[in-house]
Scaffold this motif. Structure first.
Motif, mmCIF file in Angstrom:
data_model
loop_
_atom_site.group_PDB
_atom_site.id
_atom_site.type_symbol
_atom_site.label_atom_id
_atom_site.label_comp_id
_atom_site.label_asym_id
_atom_site.label_seq_id
_atom_site.Cartn_x
_atom_site.Cartn_y
_atom_site.Cartn_z
ATOM 1 N N PHE A 58 1.853 2.072 -12.964
ATOM 2 C CA PHE A 58 1.994 2.288 -11.528
ATOM 3 C C PHE A 58 0.782 2.940 -10.859
ATOM 4 O O PHE A 58 0.791 3.147 -9.647
ATOM 5 N N GLY A 59 -0.243 3.272 -11.624
ATOM 6 C CA GLY A 59 -1.412 3.928 -11.055
ATOM 7 C C GLY A 59 -2.069 3.107 -9.964
ATOM 8 O O GLY A 59 -2.462 3.633 -8.921
ATOM 9 N N GLY A 60 -2.193 1.820 -10.183
ATOM 10 C CA GLY A 60 -2.808 0.947 -9.182
ATOM 11 C C GLY A 60 -2.016 0.912 -7.892
ATOM 12 O O GLY A 60 -2.588 0.975 -6.796
ATOM 13 N N LEU A 61 -0.693 0.815 -8.008
ATOM 14 C CA LEU A 61 0.171 0.821 -6.828
ATOM 15 C C LEU A 61 -0.005 2.100 -6.031
ATOM 16 O O LEU A 61 -0.203 2.069 -4.808
ATOM 17 N N VAL A 62 0.040 3.220 -6.721
ATOM 18 C CA VAL A 62 -0.062 4.515 -6.048
ATOM 19 C C VAL A 62 -1.439 4.680 -5.410
ATOM 20 O O VAL A 62 -1.552 5.070 -4.248
ATOM 21 N N TYR A 63 -2.487 4.345 -6.151
ATOM 22 C CA TYR A 63 -3.853 4.527 -5.630
ATOM 23 C C TYR A 63 -4.111 3.630 -4.417
ATOM 24 O O TYR A 63 -4.634 4.100 -3.402
ATOM 25 N N THR A 64 -3.764 2.348 -4.516
ATOM 26 C CA THR A 64 -4.043 1.451 -3.388
ATOM 27 C C THR A 64 -3.205 1.801 -2.166
ATOM 28 O O THR A 64 -3.690 1.720 -1.036
ATOM 29 N N THR A 65 -1.966 2.226 -2.392
ATOM 30 C CA THR A 65 -1.128 2.663 -1.267
ATOM 31 C C THR A 65 -1.747 3.897 -0.609
ATOM 32 O O THR A 65 -1.852 3.968 0.617
ATOM 33 N N ALA A 66 -2.170 4.846 -1.421
ATOM 34 C CA ALA A 66 -2.784 6.067 -0.887
ATOM 35 C C ALA A 66 -4.074 5.744 -0.147
ATOM 36 O O ALA A 66 -4.326 6.285 0.938
ATOM 37 N N ARG A 67 -4.864 4.876 -0.709
ATOM 38 C CA ARG A 67 -6.141 4.541 -0.064
ATOM 39 C C ARG A 67 -5.908 3.880 1.298
ATOM 40 O O ARG A 67 -6.615 4.174 2.262
ATOM 41 N N ARG A 68 -4.912 2.994 1.376
ATOM 42 C CA ARG A 68 -4.597 2.368 2.665
ATOM 43 C C ARG A 68 -4.094 3.412 3.656
ATOM 44 O O ARG A 68 -4.478 3.403 4.824
ATOM 45 N N GLN A 69 -3.245 4.306 3.193
ATOM 46 C CA GLN A 69 -2.672 5.321 4.080
ATOM 47 C C GLN A 69 -3.721 6.317 4.569
ATOM 48 O O GLN A 69 -3.577 6.896 5.638
ATOM 49 N N LEU A 70 -4.762 6.511 3.761
ATOM 50 C CA LEU A 70 -5.782 7.518 4.080
ATOM 51 C C LEU A 70 -7.090 6.891 4.558
ATOM 52 O O LEU A 70 -8.165 7.454 4.382
ATOM 53 N N ASN A 71 -6.976 5.716 5.169
ATOM 54 C CA ASN A 71 -8.114 5.037 5.799
ATOM 55 C C ASN A 71 -9.289 4.810 4.859
ATOM 56 O O ASN A 71 -10.447 4.973 5.236
ATOM 57 N N GLY A 72 -9.006 4.468 3.624
ATOM 58 C CA GLY A 72 -10.051 4.112 2.673
ATOM 59 C C GLY A 72 -10.767 5.269 2.007
ATOM 60 O O GLY A 72 -11.715 5.044 1.254
#
Length: 98
Positions: A29-43
C-alpha cells in the motif's frame, strides 16, 4: 493481493508484531498512500513522505482495531486524506505566523 490476504497479513502483524508482515503491508500500500499524499499536497515530495510516515505509524498503532474492518486500502486512502488535511492546516498556520 486479495483483501483476504491483506486481512491475514494484518492479523499476523497484530498477533505477534511481525515486522515482515508490516513490511508486506507497506510494500502493498505504500504507493497508494504516497501518490494520494502527493496529490493532496500539491506535488510536494517531502510533505508526501512525511504524510506517508504518519499514516503507517497510525496503522501500526491502530492495527488491532482495523483487523476486523474489512477494506484496509480504503481506510489507508481516507486516513491519508485526513493526515494531508492536517498537514495543510498546520502549514497554513505556520505561514501566517511567519
Amino acid at each position: 493481493m486479495s483483501e483476504n490476504d491483506v486481512q491475514n497479513i494484518l492479523a499476523a502483524y497484530v498477533a505477534n508484531g511481525s515486522n515482515e508482515a508490516f513490511k508486506r503491508l507497506v510494500q502493498q500500500f505504500g504507493g497508494l498512500v504516497y501518490t494520494t499524499a502527493r496529490r493532496q499536497l500539491n506535488g510536494d515530495e517531502h510533505l508526501a513522505q512525511d504524510a506517508m510516515q504518519q499514516v503507517f505509524t497510525d496503522l501500526a498503532r491502530k492495527a488491532a482495531k482495523l483487523k476486523h474492518k474489512g477494506n484496509l486500502g480504503g481506510w489507508l486512502h481516507c486516513h491519508t486524506c485526513f493526515v494531508c488535511s492536517a498537514i495543510r492546516r498546520s502549514d497554513s498556520r505556520r505561514r501566517t505566523r511567519e
